[in-house]
Design an enzyme around this catalytic site. Structure first.
Site, short mmCIF file in Angstrom:
data_model
loop_
_atom_site.label_atom_id
_atom_site.label_comp_id
_atom_site.label_asym_id
_atom_site.label_seq_id
_atom_site.Cartn_x
_atom_site.Cartn_y
_atom_site.Cartn_z
N LYS A 1 -10.40 -3.72 -4.89
CA LYS A 1 -11.01 -2.39 -5.06
C LYS A 1 -10.09 -1.45 -5.82
CE LYS A 1 -13.19 -2.41 -0.49
NZ LYS A 1 -12.99 -2.05 0.92
N LYS B 1 -5.09 -10.59 -7.41
CA LYS B 1 -6.27 -10.63 -6.54
C LYS B 1 -7.36 -9.69 -7.06
CE LYS B 1 -6.17 -8.49 -2.63
NZ LYS B 1 -5.96 -7.96 -1.26
N LYS C 1 0.82 -1.22 0.00
CA LYS C 1 0.00 0.00 0.00
C LYS C 1 0.85 1.27 0.00
CE LYS C 1 -4.40 -1.56 1.83
NZ LYS C 1 -5.48 -1.30 2.78
P1 AMP Z 1 -10.92 -5.02 2.20
O1 AMP Z 1 -11.65 -4.78 0.93
O2 AMP Z 1 -9.46 -5.08 2.03
O3 AMP Z 1 -11.40 -4.15 3.35
O4 AMP Z 1 -11.32 -6.50 2.60
C1 AMP Z 1 -12.48 -6.87 3.31
C2 AMP Z 1 -12.53 -8.37 3.46
O5 AMP Z 1 -12.63 -8.99 2.17
C3 AMP Z 1 -11.27 -8.99 4.10
O6 AMP Z 1 -11.65 -10.07 4.93
C4 AMP Z 1 -10.48 -9.48 2.92
O7 AMP Z 1 -9.62 -10.54 3.25
C5 AMP Z 1 -11.58 -9.93 1.99
N1 AMP Z 1 -11.14 -9.89 0.58
C6 AMP Z 1 -10.72 -8.78 -0.10
N2 AMP Z 1 -10.40 -9.11 -1.38
C7 AMP Z 1 -10.62 -10.45 -1.50
C8 AMP Z 1 -10.47 -11.39 -2.58
N3 AMP Z 1 -10.06 -11.01 -3.77
N4 AMP Z 1 -10.79 -12.68 -2.34
C9 AMP Z 1 -11.25 -13.08 -1.11
N5 AMP Z 1 -11.39 -12.25 -0.06
C10 AMP Z 1 -11.09 -10.95 -0.24
#
Ligand code: AMP
Ligand code: TRP
Length: 344
Positions: free
Chosen positions: A209, A206, A122
């Protein structure tokens, strides 16, 4: 340095997790996180928050932050979280998170944080310009978890390192302050086909967002046409699907799409291949689009409907925060006593 592993935590089992209010939620968030929360709320005392303290580790427009917080709350409810079962609340509304994070900043070692790969990703090339909060982000995450003495944390695979750090902090606190078993050694709940959903444009990256391509991800607010179109355009290889899971090795895009189908339809990859092995993507993609539309479109519709009544969302968040404080406040009070603070 760490705790005697024979002294085990004796308290109740609790589930906790959170998602940051920083951008639209996508299929990876749903399958890696939200869908698991919904399943777990029936079996455990469950705390699910909106990680607004974490969100401001990178700039957030103050005019939008509260609305983004309600949007995540709406996504939780639309996915099936029941506010009578799970406590749903904004992280910043429970001040014990930030208090415990400070104490943990003094427990965690610089060397531990230096190993965190998410900070490196990041912060990018100019780490001297990143906020200090971004660096110490995983320490706040440990405080989120341990201020409820949560024993189980459902997350996607990208959070594994932060969960390991949480265990290290719990062990060192219990050891240094001679408080065996005070904090649990929390278990991550990562397994399952949804733990690592990849980009639709690149099976090695991955779904995220922050990917500049909208085609790389399916958002929870996408309509049926957008979902079908993104799946139609998803990158694939020219071979038909294999008959067995081993045949997905070295075919990251095929593996990802089969995994997404399985996670959405509650089936294993082997079960998906039992139906689609030997068939081409011309047959598989429309079937995948059908399950994705069937699961996601009602969630998006319900989210939109919930967002028309922000006052009701605020009531749910406020009552969730009350329930969260009732658990977190005694834990922070006891922690302060253990540390030896005046008046604690
Ligand atoms: P974040 O968008 O980083 O706040 O992630 C929120 C939740 O979604 C966390 O538990 C992440 O581990 C999960 N997450 C984010 N991107 C992925 C992905 N591509 N596959 C599976 N889980 C995800
Ligand atoms: N770091 C998590 C993410 O980016 C969000 C988060 C913050 C979290 N605190 C947490 C997840 C505590 C689980 C438990 O997705």
């Amino acid at each position: 340095m760490t705790e005697d592993p024979t002294v085990t935590y004796q308290g109740p089992e609790r589930v906790l997790s959170g998602v940051q209010p920083s951008g639209d939620l996508h299929l990876g968030n749903y399958l890696g996180a939200l869908k698991k929360f919904v399943d777990l709320q029936h079996r455990y005392e469950t705390f699910i928050f909106v990680a607004d303290l974490h969100a401001i580790t990178v700039w957030q427009d103050p005019k939008l932050l509260a609305a983004q917080t309600r949007e995540i709350a709406a996504a939780y409810l639309a996915s099936g979280l029941d506010p009578q079962k799970a406590a749903i609340f904004p992280q910043s509304a429970v001040t014990a998170h930030a208090e415990l994070a400070w104490i943990f900043n003094c427990v965690a070692r610089l060397g531990w944080l230096d190993r965190m790969t998410q900070f490196k990703d990041k912060a990018g090339k100019h780490k001297e310009r990143a906020s200090v909060g971004l660096y110490t982000y995983p320490v706040l995450q440990a405080a989120d978890i341990l201020v409820y003495k949560a024993t189980h944390v459902p997350v996607g695979e990208d959070q594994k390192q932060h969960l390991e750090l949480t265990r290290d902090i719990a062990g060192k606190f219990n050891h240094d302050f001679d408080a065996p078993g005070f904090f649990p050694l929390t278990e991550p709940l990562i397994q399952g086909p949804g733990a690592r959903i990849m980009s639709l444009r690149d099976g090695q990256a991955k779904m995220s967002k922050s990917d500049p391509s909208e085609q790389s991800r399916i958002n929870l607010l996408d309509d049926a046409d957008a979902i079908a179109q993104k799946i139609r355009r998803a990158k694939t290889d020219p071979e038909p699907l294999p008959e067995a899971v081993e045949g997905l090795a070295g075919r990251p895009e095929a593996d990802n799409l089969v995994g997404i189908y399985g996670a959405l339809a509650n089936r294993t990859k082997a079960e998906v291949l039992a139906d689609f092995g030997g068939k081409g993507f011309g047959v598989f993609k429309p079937a995948l689009a059908d399950v994705a539309v069937e699961v996601l479109v009602p969630i998006g519709q319900r989210m939109r409907q919930l967002l028309t009544d922000p006052a009701e969302l605020d009531r749910i968040l406020e009552s969730g925060a009350d329930r969260a404080r009732a658990v977190a406040d005694p834990v922070i009070a006891e922690t302060k006593r253990i540390v030896g603070f005046w008046g604690a």
